[in-house]
Design a protein around this motif. Sequence first.
Motif, PDB file in Angstrom:
ATOM      1  N   THR A  54      61.918  45.663 143.839  1.00  0.00           N
ATOM      2  CA  THR A  54      62.067  45.760 145.300  1.00  0.00           C
ATOM      3  C   THR A  54      62.247  44.379 145.933  1.00  0.00           C
ATOM      4  N   SER A  55      62.342  43.348 145.089  1.00  0.00           N
ATOM      5  CA  SER A  55      62.440  41.973 145.581  1.00  0.00           C
ATOM      6  C   SER A  55      63.664  41.295 144.968  1.00  0.00           C
ATOM      7  N   ASN A  56      63.788  40.007 145.225  1.00  0.00           N
ATOM      8  CA  ASN A  56      64.838  39.201 144.610  1.00  0.00           C
ATOM      9  C   ASN A  56      64.305  38.392 143.437  1.00  0.00           C
ATOM     10  N   MET A  57      63.226  38.841 142.855  1.00  0.00           N
ATOM     11  CA  MET A  57      62.641  38.137 141.709  1.00  0.00           C
ATOM     12  C   MET A  57      63.283  38.673 140.427  1.00  0.00           C
ATOM     13  N   LYS A  58      63.676  37.754 139.549  1.00  0.00           N
ATOM     14  CA  LYS A  58      64.328  38.106 138.290  1.00  0.00           C
ATOM     15  C   LYS A  58      63.310  37.998 137.158  1.00  0.00           C
ATOM     16  N   LEU A  59      63.209  39.062 136.368  1.00  0.00           N
ATOM     17  CA  LEU A  59      62.248  39.126 135.275  1.00  0.00           C
ATOM     18  C   LEU A  59      62.940  38.897 133.938  1.00  0.00           C
ATOM     19  N   THR A  60      62.390  37.988 133.139  1.00  0.00           N
ATOM     20  CA  THR A  60      62.813  37.771 131.754  1.00  0.00           C
ATOM     21  C   THR A  60      61.626  38.123 130.871  1.00  0.00           C
ATOM     22  N   ILE A  61      61.891  38.834 129.780  1.00  0.00           N
ATOM     23  CA  ILE A  61      60.821  39.291 128.889  1.00  0.00           C
ATOM     24  C   ILE A  61      61.023  38.671 127.517  1.00  0.00           C
ATOM     25  N   VAL A  62      59.948  38.086 126.970  1.00  0.00           N
ATOM     26  CA  VAL A  62      59.994  37.488 125.632  1.00  0.00           C
ATOM     27  C   VAL A  62      58.777  37.927 124.833  1.00  0.00           C
ATOM     28  N   GLY A  63      58.881  37.767 123.517  1.00  0.00           N
ATOM     29  CA  GLY A  63      57.737  37.948 122.638  1.00  0.00           C
ATOM     30  C   GLY A  63      57.469  39.350 122.153  1.00  0.00           C
ATOM     31  N   GLU A  64      58.350  40.310 122.469  1.00  0.00           N
ATOM     32  CA  GLU A  64      58.059  41.701 122.105  1.00  0.00           C
ATOM     33  C   GLU A  64      57.771  41.878 120.621  1.00  0.00           C
ATOM     34  N   SER A  65      58.430  41.105 119.775  1.00  0.00           N
ATOM     35  CA  SER A  65      58.253  41.286 118.332  1.00  0.00           C
ATOM     36  C   SER A  65      57.387  40.196 117.708  1.00  0.00           C
ATOM     37  N   ALA A  66      56.821  39.314 118.532  1.00  0.00           N
ATOM     38  CA  ALA A  66      56.088  38.166 117.997  1.00  0.00           C
ATOM     39  C   ALA A  66      54.602  38.433 117.786  1.00  0.00           C
ATOM     40  N   GLY A  67      54.070  39.525 118.266  1.00  0.00           N
ATOM     41  CA  GLY A  67      52.659  39.828 118.078  1.00  0.00           C
ATOM     42  C   GLY A  67      51.778  39.281 119.186  1.00  0.00           C
ATOM     43  N   PHE A  68      50.464  39.299 118.937  1.00  0.00           N
ATOM     44  CA  PHE A  68      49.474  38.992 119.964  1.00  0.00           C
ATOM     45  C   PHE A  68      48.879  37.589 119.880  1.00  0.00           C
ATOM     46  N   SER A  69      49.372  36.740 119.001  1.00  0.00           N
ATOM     47  CA  SER A  69      48.722  35.447 118.841  1.00  0.00           C
ATOM     48  C   SER A  69      49.085  34.484 119.973  1.00  0.00           C
ATOM     49  N   ALA A  70      48.124  33.627 120.301  1.00  0.00           N
ATOM     50  CA  ALA A  70      48.370  32.592 121.312  1.00  0.00           C
ATOM     51  C   ALA A  70      49.492  31.673 120.854  1.00  0.00           C
ATOM     52  N   GLU A  71      49.563  31.409 119.556  1.00  0.00           N
ATOM     53  CA  GLU A  71      50.596  30.519 119.016  1.00  0.00           C
ATOM     54  C   GLU A  71      51.990  31.102 119.232  1.00  0.00           C
ATOM     55  N   SER A  72      52.150  32.394 118.979  1.00  0.00           N
ATOM     56  CA  SER A  72      53.470  33.006 119.179  1.00  0.00           C
ATOM     57  C   SER A  72      53.835  33.016 120.659  1.00  0.00           C
ATOM     58  N   ALA A  73      52.851  33.249 121.518  1.00  0.00           N
ATOM     59  CA  ALA A  73      53.109  33.219 122.961  1.00  0.00           C
ATOM     60  C   ALA A  73      53.489  31.819 123.414  1.00  0.00           C
ATOM     61  N   GLN A  74      52.824  30.822 122.866  1.00  0.00           N
ATOM     62  CA  GLN A  74      53.139  29.440 123.211  1.00  0.00           C
ATOM     63  C   GLN A  74      54.579  29.118 122.826  1.00  0.00           C
ATOM     64  N   LYS A  75      54.983  29.482 121.607  1.00  0.00           N
ATOM     65  CA  LYS A  75      56.350  29.207 121.144  1.00  0.00           C
ATOM     66  C   LYS A  75      57.383  29.953 121.976  1.00  0.00           C
ATOM     67  N   SER A  76      57.121  31.231 122.274  1.00  0.00           N
ATOM     68  CA  SER A  76      58.051  32.008 123.096  1.00  0.00           C
ATOM     69  C   SER A  76      58.193  31.400 124.484  1.00  0.00           C
ATOM     70  N   THR A  77      57.077  30.952 125.049  1.00  0.00           N
ATOM     71  CA  THR A  77      57.098  30.350 126.386  1.00  0.00           C
ATOM     72  C   THR A  77      57.809  29.004 126.365  1.00  0.00           C
ATOM     73  N   GLU A  78      57.541  28.194 125.350  1.00  0.00           N
ATOM     74  CA  GLU A  78      58.226  26.892 125.235  1.00  0.00           C
ATOM     75  C   GLU A  78      59.742  27.079 125.195  1.00  0.00           C
TER      76      GLU A  78
END
Length: 186
Positions: A54-78
């Motif tokens: 309902t806004s002009n905000m654009k959503l990008t999704i990452v990490g779906e297949s990387a699992g729940f680890s903080a390390e995988s989230a860090q790499k996906s975010t980087e």
Amino acid sequence: AGVINLTPETEEEGRNWGRYLVEKFGGEGDVLLVTAQNPSLQSREKGLKEILGTSNMKLTIVGESAGFSAESAQKSTETALLANPDYKAVIGSFGSLASGATIAVEAAKSEAVVLGANGDPEEFDAIRKGGAFKMTLAGGHEFGGQSACKIAAGIIGGGSAPGVAGKEIFTTSVIVTVENNPQSGS
């Protein structure tokens, strides 16, 4: 008596993220969601998409297949921040994912805010620290615990269980920011 299942309303949690972001950024900007394959996280994603749609905000999704680890989230975010350093917000859809995202955002010296989902003590501490981590959802754990105790006491006292057998009783989540963050140790 049956089994009583108290559970957070995860789709509404996603809507809470969305409402927070739309209000904070005036409905403009890019948002990164760091997630994993899990029905609850997909439900949060659905609620978030509903509000951001309902806004002009654009959503990008990452990490779906990387699992729940903080390390995988860090790499996906980087990786995502290298492609788009202008994200307004990064959401970790689970506690460990928010932790990894926070590490990446702060290391990149990004101005993005980080949002979490579990209302864990570590998330409350991160909000108190004053870094990139700005908001989490306290997933109704306290309410759920209090309700479970009241329900159990009622059943022990001869009462019947509330609700309908096999149906979940949903608890609501509370947005927690620096304004309403519980004191350390509480």
